[in-house]
Design an enzyme around this catalytic site. Structure first.
Site, PDB file in Angstrom:
ATOM      1  N   ASP A  42       0.839  -1.195   0.000  1.00 32.80           N
ATOM      2  CA  ASP A  42       0.000   0.000   0.000  1.00 32.80           C
ATOM      3  C   ASP A  42       0.876   1.248   0.000  1.00 32.80           C
ATOM      4  O   ASP A  42       0.570   2.244  -0.641  1.00 32.80           O
ATOM      5  CB  ASP A  42      -0.881   0.036   1.260  1.00 32.80           C
ATOM      6  CG  ASP A  42      -1.952  -1.039   1.201  1.00 32.80           C
ATOM      7  OD1 ASP A  42      -1.971  -1.797   0.208  1.00 32.80           O
ATOM      8  OD2 ASP A  42      -2.744  -1.122   2.159  1.00 32.80           O
ATOM      9  N   GLU A  44       3.897   1.606  -1.259  1.00 35.72           N
ATOM     10  CA  GLU A  44       4.462   1.869  -2.594  1.00 35.72           C
ATOM     11  C   GLU A  44       3.400   2.452  -3.529  1.00 35.72           C
ATOM     12  O   GLU A  44       3.671   3.339  -4.328  1.00 35.72           O
ATOM     13  CB  GLU A  44       5.018   0.565  -3.187  1.00 35.72           C
ATOM     14  CG  GLU A  44       6.349   0.171  -2.569  1.00 35.72           C
ATOM     15  CD  GLU A  44       6.737  -1.259  -2.897  1.00 35.72           C
ATOM     16  OE1 GLU A  44       7.844  -1.463  -3.388  1.00 35.72           O
ATOM     17  OE2 GLU A  44       5.907  -2.172  -2.662  1.00 35.72           O
ATOM     18  N   ASP A  46       0.838   4.287  -2.650  1.00 34.28           N
ATOM     19  CA  ASP A  46       0.626   5.689  -2.272  1.00 34.28           C
ATOM     20  C   ASP A  46       1.744   6.582  -2.798  1.00 34.28           C
ATOM     21  O   ASP A  46       1.512   7.717  -3.197  1.00 34.28           O
ATOM     22  CB  ASP A  46       0.523   5.823  -0.750  1.00 34.28           C
ATOM     23  CG  ASP A  46      -0.772   5.220  -0.239  1.00 34.28           C
ATOM     24  OD1 ASP A  46      -1.691   5.018  -1.065  1.00 34.28           O
ATOM     25  OD2 ASP A  46      -0.847   4.913   0.968  1.00 34.28           O
ATOM     26  N   GLU A 122     -24.368 -18.091 -13.604  1.00 37.29           N
ATOM     27  CA  GLU A 122     -23.674 -17.028 -12.864  1.00 37.29           C
ATOM     28  C   GLU A 122     -24.314 -16.870 -11.489  1.00 37.29           C
ATOM     29  O   GLU A 122     -25.404 -17.353 -11.255  1.00 37.29           O
ATOM     30  CB  GLU A 122     -23.832 -15.688 -13.607  1.00 37.29           C
ATOM     31  CG  GLU A 122     -23.329 -15.719 -15.024  1.00 37.29           C
ATOM     32  CD  GLU A 122     -23.840 -14.537 -15.841  1.00 37.29           C
ATOM     33  OE1 GLU A 122     -24.395 -13.584 -15.258  1.00 37.29           O
ATOM     34  OE2 GLU A 122     -23.689 -14.589 -17.070  1.00 37.29           O
ATOM     35  N   LYS A 124     -26.341 -14.671  -8.818  1.00 38.06           N
ATOM     36  CA  LYS A 124     -27.268 -13.541  -8.902  1.00 38.06           C
ATOM     37  C   LYS A 124     -26.921 -12.587  -7.763  1.00 38.06           C
ATOM     38  O   LYS A 124     -27.215 -12.851  -6.604  1.00 38.06           O
ATOM     39  CB  LYS A 124     -28.719 -14.002  -8.807  1.00 38.06           C
ATOM     40  CG  LYS A 124     -29.665 -12.836  -9.010  1.00 38.06           C
ATOM     41  CD  LYS A 124     -31.088 -13.289  -9.183  1.00 38.06           C
ATOM     42  CE  LYS A 124     -32.000 -12.124  -9.561  1.00 38.06           C
ATOM     43  NZ  LYS A 124     -31.869 -10.929  -8.760  1.00 38.06           N
ATOM     44  N   ASP A 126     -27.021  -9.616  -5.256  1.00 36.31           N
ATOM     45  CA  ASP A 126     -28.156  -8.924  -4.653  1.00 36.31           C
ATOM     46  C   ASP A 126     -27.767  -7.471  -4.396  1.00 36.31           C
ATOM     47  O   ASP A 126     -27.448  -7.073  -3.286  1.00 36.31           O
ATOM     48  CB  ASP A 126     -28.520  -9.626  -3.339  1.00 36.31           C
ATOM     49  CG  ASP A 126     -29.872  -9.191  -2.820  1.00 36.31           C
ATOM     50  OD1 ASP A 126     -30.583  -8.479  -3.562  1.00 36.31           O
ATOM     51  OD2 ASP A 126     -30.212  -9.541  -1.686  1.00 36.31           O
ATOM     52  N   ARG A 145     -30.818   1.568 -13.324  1.00 38.84           N
ATOM     53  CA  ARG A 145     -31.815   0.952 -14.195  1.00 38.84           C
ATOM     54  C   ARG A 145     -33.071   1.815 -14.319  1.00 38.84           C
ATOM     55  O   ARG A 145     -33.654   1.908 -15.379  1.00 38.84           O
ATOM     56  CB  ARG A 145     -32.217  -0.420 -13.661  1.00 38.84           C
ATOM     57  CG  ARG A 145     -33.201  -1.076 -14.602  1.00 38.84           C
ATOM     58  CD  ARG A 145     -33.377  -2.514 -14.324  1.00 38.84           C
ATOM     59  NE  ARG A 145     -34.311  -2.712 -13.234  1.00 38.84           N
ATOM     60  CZ  ARG A 145     -34.700  -3.897 -12.805  1.00 38.84           C
ATOM     61  NH1 ARG A 145     -34.204  -4.970 -13.349  1.00 38.84           N
ATOM     62  NH2 ARG A 145     -35.556  -4.017 -11.830  1.00 38.84           N
ATOM     63  N   TYR A 233     -21.890  -8.308 -15.557  1.00 39.66           N
ATOM     64  CA  TYR A 233     -22.346  -9.607 -16.055  1.00 39.66           C
ATOM     65  C   TYR A 233     -22.750  -9.603 -17.519  1.00 39.66           C
ATOM     66  O   TYR A 233     -23.140 -10.633 -18.047  1.00 39.66           O
ATOM     67  CB  TYR A 233     -23.499 -10.147 -15.199  1.00 39.66           C
ATOM     68  CG  TYR A 233     -24.657  -9.174 -15.015  1.00 39.66           C
ATOM     69  CD1 TYR A 233     -25.460  -8.787 -16.086  1.00 39.66           C
ATOM     70  CD2 TYR A 233     -24.940  -8.650 -13.772  1.00 39.66           C
ATOM     71  CE1 TYR A 233     -26.499  -7.903 -15.913  1.00 39.66           C
ATOM     72  CE2 TYR A 233     -25.987  -7.765 -13.587  1.00 39.66           C
ATOM     73  CZ  TYR A 233     -26.764  -7.388 -14.661  1.00 39.66           C
ATOM     74  OH  TYR A 233     -27.782  -6.509 -14.487  1.00 39.66           O
ATOM     75  N   LYS A 296     -28.257 -18.655 -18.111  1.00 38.87           N
ATOM     76  CA  LYS A 296     -28.438 -17.950 -19.386  1.00 38.87           C
ATOM     77  C   LYS A 296     -28.122 -18.882 -20.551  1.00 38.87           C
ATOM     78  O   LYS A 296     -27.206 -19.714 -20.440  1.00 38.87           O
ATOM     79  CB  LYS A 296     -27.497 -16.747 -19.467  1.00 38.87           C
ATOM     80  CG  LYS A 296     -27.761 -15.715 -18.387  1.00 38.87           C
ATOM     81  CD  LYS A 296     -26.761 -14.565 -18.420  1.00 38.87           C
ATOM     82  CE  LYS A 296     -27.135 -13.561 -17.331  1.00 38.87           C
ATOM     83  NZ  LYS A 296     -26.177 -12.472 -17.197  1.00 38.87           N
ATOM     84  N   LYS A 320     -33.948 -18.455  -7.474  1.00 38.72           N
ATOM     85  CA  LYS A 320     -33.729 -17.776  -6.195  1.00 38.72           C
ATOM     86  C   LYS A 320     -33.647 -18.780  -5.048  1.00 38.72           C
ATOM     87  O   LYS A 320     -34.479 -19.687  -4.959  1.00 38.72           O
ATOM     88  CB  LYS A 320     -34.880 -16.813  -5.928  1.00 38.72           C
ATOM     89  CG  LYS A 320     -34.895 -15.632  -6.876  1.00 38.72           C
ATOM     90  CD  LYS A 320     -34.780 -14.381  -6.060  1.00 38.72           C
ATOM     91  CE  LYS A 320     -35.361 -13.195  -6.756  1.00 38.72           C
ATOM     92  NZ  LYS A 320     -35.584 -12.081  -5.879  1.00 38.72           N
ATOM     93  N   CYS A 414     -46.878  -6.869  33.956  1.00 40.53           N
ATOM     94  CA  CYS A 414     -45.922  -6.158  33.091  1.00 40.53           C
ATOM     95  C   CYS A 414     -44.526  -6.192  33.722  1.00 40.53           C
ATOM     96  O   CYS A 414     -44.370  -5.848  34.901  1.00 40.53           O
ATOM     97  CB  CYS A 414     -46.381  -4.714  32.893  1.00 40.53           C
ATOM     98  SG  CYS A 414     -45.146  -3.711  32.040  1.00 40.53           S
ATOM     99  N   CYS A 417     -43.600  -2.368  34.903  1.00 37.17           N
ATOM    100  CA  CYS A 417     -44.272  -1.610  35.966  1.00 37.17           C
ATOM    101  C   CYS A 417     -45.092  -2.491  36.906  1.00 37.17           C
ATOM    102  O   CYS A 417     -45.661  -2.001  37.881  1.00 37.17           O
ATOM    103  CB  CYS A 417     -45.159  -0.527  35.348  1.00 37.17           C
ATOM    104  SG  CYS A 417     -46.543  -1.193  34.425  1.00 37.17           S
ATOM    105  N   CYS A 432     -50.088  -4.135  28.536  1.00 38.53           N
ATOM    106  CA  CYS A 432     -49.972  -3.529  29.856  1.00 38.53           C
ATOM    107  C   CYS A 432     -50.896  -2.310  29.803  1.00 38.53           C
ATOM    108  O   CYS A 432     -50.695  -1.426  28.976  1.00 38.53           O
ATOM    109  CB  CYS A 432     -48.527  -3.107  30.109  1.00 38.53           C
ATOM    110  SG  CYS A 432     -48.399  -1.876  31.422  1.00 38.53           S
ATOM    111  N   CYS A 438     -46.280   3.550  32.667  1.00 37.63           N
ATOM    112  CA  CYS A 438     -45.357   2.421  32.519  1.00 37.63           C
ATOM    113  C   CYS A 438     -44.060   2.938  31.890  1.00 37.63           C
ATOM    114  O   CYS A 438     -44.076   3.487  30.785  1.00 37.63           O
ATOM    115  CB  CYS A 438     -45.986   1.342  31.639  1.00 37.63           C
ATOM    116  SG  CYS A 438     -44.834   0.034  31.220  1.00 37.63           S
TER     117      CYS A 438
END
Ligand code: IVH
Length: 673
Positions: A42, A44, A46, A122, A124, A126, A145, A233, A296, A320, A414, A417, A432, A438
């Site tokens: 990291d 190098e 930077d 593939e 899916k 989410d 979209r 995709y 597909k 799914k 309750c 109370c 209650c 309460c």
């Protein structure tokens, strides 16, 4: 800024070096974020980035949009321009069983007159669908979209995504449009939610919502902090000729684009099913959320030939997965007292990891539900998380039940109370009845009052309210508006800045819509829809407080139970006094009228919402309808004009179907807007 369409050889050595440095940085970036295989540290990286920044300081005329320093450069926008998709972004048909996949395969083979076909499988993802355009190898535009025909231009926000190359590798075509999914890695999501919990802020429901929210932020600097990622995709336009979906993946990888990681070619159902089952097993170990697989037809010419049905492509189908489940032990069944006094049994669980978060509690809903499922303290249970945050107990693993366990019984008093609880005939809820005194109910009411659903006071989450109540700084709603800086300094970790932020938020919340205000004060059975109906009809809180049951019943959408509850609430002197106090302290609930939609198609129409929407929160959809003169009701009847159906719709959907009420999906809704 100029595009990089010049010949490197003709440039001075420094400019050539500058461009080489940029390219080297992109390559390191790709190795780090796309391949997960960096070859420099990291530090190098930077150093190289600093070198580029230094050259750009001396030669600002060389800076181009593909420079690695240009990730988070976009200005703060007011809103996102709407852009038409050159090729519509259609959706996918869903399936949930092996039978449906078999049917799909038969359908494809029949339509293409083939005995067998090659399929490409593939993951899916989410997340949130996105279309990205590269011109001359440089990142040019990103569009959501939207309704499939047009979406929002979120270029500056997407530019902050570190796995997205701003400059492509290899020999990309002059115009390339790729499609994929933006997501928030689970680790980032969990990190943010822990931080939110500590600050007492509302948690994000799931990584998908978090990603959607981030993409819609107006300041790219804020988006940058959300650490989004992207996988592609499909190639929508640009690379010709491509033969297959697998070729498209190879081409995208060749350009340095991050593509969905796990894929497989399959020749028949068994191979597809094997992939599906393998992924389903692996699902909980993936660093991002998926909700299934996509199958597909691999041949791109065949994909084209198959075309689309309405809003979905024919060539693909999503399978799914069922919601993720986990097994764990119930250590204790506790009782939570809600703001209206309802006692809810809660399962305190042995912490277990499920769908990207650690679950230690699950609601058991009510007494009848616990009895129906036979749940006992000490039981091993299966828990499940649907699309939502709240996990539920699905069933008891009977084989693991201890012989010593005893059936669970609802408490008689309750827990907060001590008042004897009541269960009205015909109701599942045990309450209650000590509404005003309460402490548990008061606390819940306060938490709800300040929440997003109520007065929406930023920086005042559950934790802060608990501390305020614990220190006895706040007992009633109006106490919140009496808070002063010196009191707030008593809160744990509250310093100059946090005190100032909170006071500003409290002040800001004073301007509130009348509907929200009515919702916030917590009248039993009055949800946001009813609160807004009341606001519309009454116009101000004083009038509403004086309305008689007969008048209320004339409002479409208000039934007897609600009317009775509203009248009872406003007959209580303590409630009226509290409202007066709030108004005196400067709270200004105002009925809202929006101009400009006098003749909108929504005017006078009644809507019911069900299921989750992709582009709007429920509140936003409700406001959009109301601004245009429509009404939103909470239940479907024959007189409902439209039911707006989102993802995973509830029972309202079935009812609407039965009654033949017109249904709109989100795309229809947007078109009508
Ligand atoms: S193909 C371009 N493949 O699922 C053709 N979609 O309605 C249509 N999604 O939000 C999509 N992973 O963004 C395709 N491997 C994948 C996908 C995928 C996630 C999303 C897509 C859209 C929804 C489909």
């Amino acid at each position: 800024m100029e595009p990089m369409d010049f010949a490197v050889q003709q440039m001075s050595i420094n400019k050539k070096k500058y461009l080489e440095l940029c390219e080297a940085l992109w390559e390191h970036n790709r190795r780090y974020y796309v391949e997960n295989a960096p070859i420099i540290s990291d530090y190098e990286y930077d150093q190289l980035l600093e070198e580029v920044a230094h050259i750009e300081k001396v030669h600002p005329e060389w800076i181009y949009s593909g420079s690695p320093t240009q990730r988070v450069g976009g200005a703060v926008s007011e809103k996102f321009p709407v852009v038409k998709h050159k090729i519509p972004m259609l959706s996918l048909a869903n399936s949930y069983s092996s039978e449906e996949i078999k049917d799909y395969l038969k359908r494809m083979e029949k339509l293409l007159h083939k005995q067998s076909l090659v399929y490409f499988c593939e993951l899916k993802m989410d997340g949130i669908a996105l279309s990205v355009i590269y011109k001359n190898g440089l990142f040019a535009q990103a569009i959501t979209r939207g309704n499939g025909r047009e979406g929002e231009d979120v270029t500056a926000n997407v530019k902050t995504i570190l796995s997205l190359p701003l400059q492509l590798k290899g020999d990309p075509p002059p115009f390339l449009e790729v499609r994929g999914e933006v997501f928030m890695p689970i680790e980032v999501f969990v990190h943010f939610n822990i931080e939110k919990e500590e600050k007492g802020e509302n948690l994000w429901a799931n990584p998908r919502n978090a990603a959607g929210g981030a993409l819609k932020l107006l300041d790219p600097k804020e988006v940058d902090k959300r650490k989004l990622a992207v996988f592609f995709y499909a190639i929508a336009q640009g690379v010709e000729p491509l033969v297959s979906q697998s070729d498209a993946f190879t081409a995208m990888k060749g350009y340095g684009l991050p593509v969905i990681e796990t894929t497989a070619s399959a020749k028949n159902f068994d191979e597809i099913w094997c992939f599906a089952k393998r992924i389903e097993k692996k699902r909980s170990t993936l660093p991002y959320q998926i909700d299934g697989i996509v199958v597909k037809v691999d041949d791109l010419a065949a994909q084209k030939k198959l075309g689309a049905t309405g809003k979905s492509y024919r060539y693909a189908i999503a399978y799914k997965f069922a919601p993720e489940q986990a097994e764990t032990v119930i250590h204790e069944i506790t009782i939570q007292v809600g703001r209206t006094g309802v006692l809810t049994p809660v399962a305190e669980l042995e912490p277990v990891s499920l769908a990207g978060s650690t679950i230690s509690r699950a609601t058991l809903h009510n007494e009848d539900e616990v009895k129906k499922k036979g749940i006992r303290k000490g039981d091993t249970v299966v828990i499940e998380k649907g699309g939502d945050v709240i996990p539920k107990v699905v069933s008891v693993v009977m084989q693991k039940r201890s012989k010593l366990s005893r059936p669970w019984k609802m408490i008689t008093n309750c827990p907060a109370c001590g008042t004897e609880v009541v269960r009205k005939k015909g109701e599942v809820a045990v309450r209650c009845p000590n509404t005003l005194n309460c402490p548990a109910q008061s606390l819940r009411r306060l938490i709800f009052f300040v929440s997003k659903q109520g007065m929406d006071i930023d920086h005042m989450g559950e934790k802060v309210v608990r501390s305020l109540a614990g220190l006895e700084l706040v007992k009633t709603f109006s106490d919140i508006y009496r808070l002063e800086a010196n009191a707030l300094f008593k809160l744990p970790n509250f310093k100059e800045k946090s005190v100032k932020n909170l006071l500003t938020s409290i002040e800001k919340s004073k301007k509130v819509s009348l509907g929200r205000f009515i919702h916030a004060i917590g009248i039993p059975f009055v949800g946001i829809e009813t609160a807004e109906l009341l606001a519309e009809t009454g116009g101000n809180i004083q009038t509403i407080a004086r309305m008689k049951e007969e008048e209320l019943l004339k409002i479409e959408g208000i039934g007897e139970k609600m009317a009775e509850s509203i009248v009872t609430f406003f007959n209580d002197q303590a409630h009226l006094e509290e409202i007066t106090q709030l108004l005196e302290l400067g709270v200004e609930p105002e009925a809202q009228k929006v101009k400009g939609f006098e003749e909108h198609v929504f005017k006078g129409k009644t809507f019911v919402l069900t299921g989750g929407l992709e582009y709007y929160t429920r509140d936003q959809a409700r406001s959009l309808i109301k601004e245009r003169g429509g009404k939103v009701l909470s239940s479907v009847s024959k007189t409902t004009d439209y039911v707006l159906v989102g993802e995973d719709p509830g029972l309202k959907y079935d009812k609407a179907k039965r009654l033949g009420v017109k249904m709109l999906d989100e795309a229809d809704f947007r078109a009508m807007l």
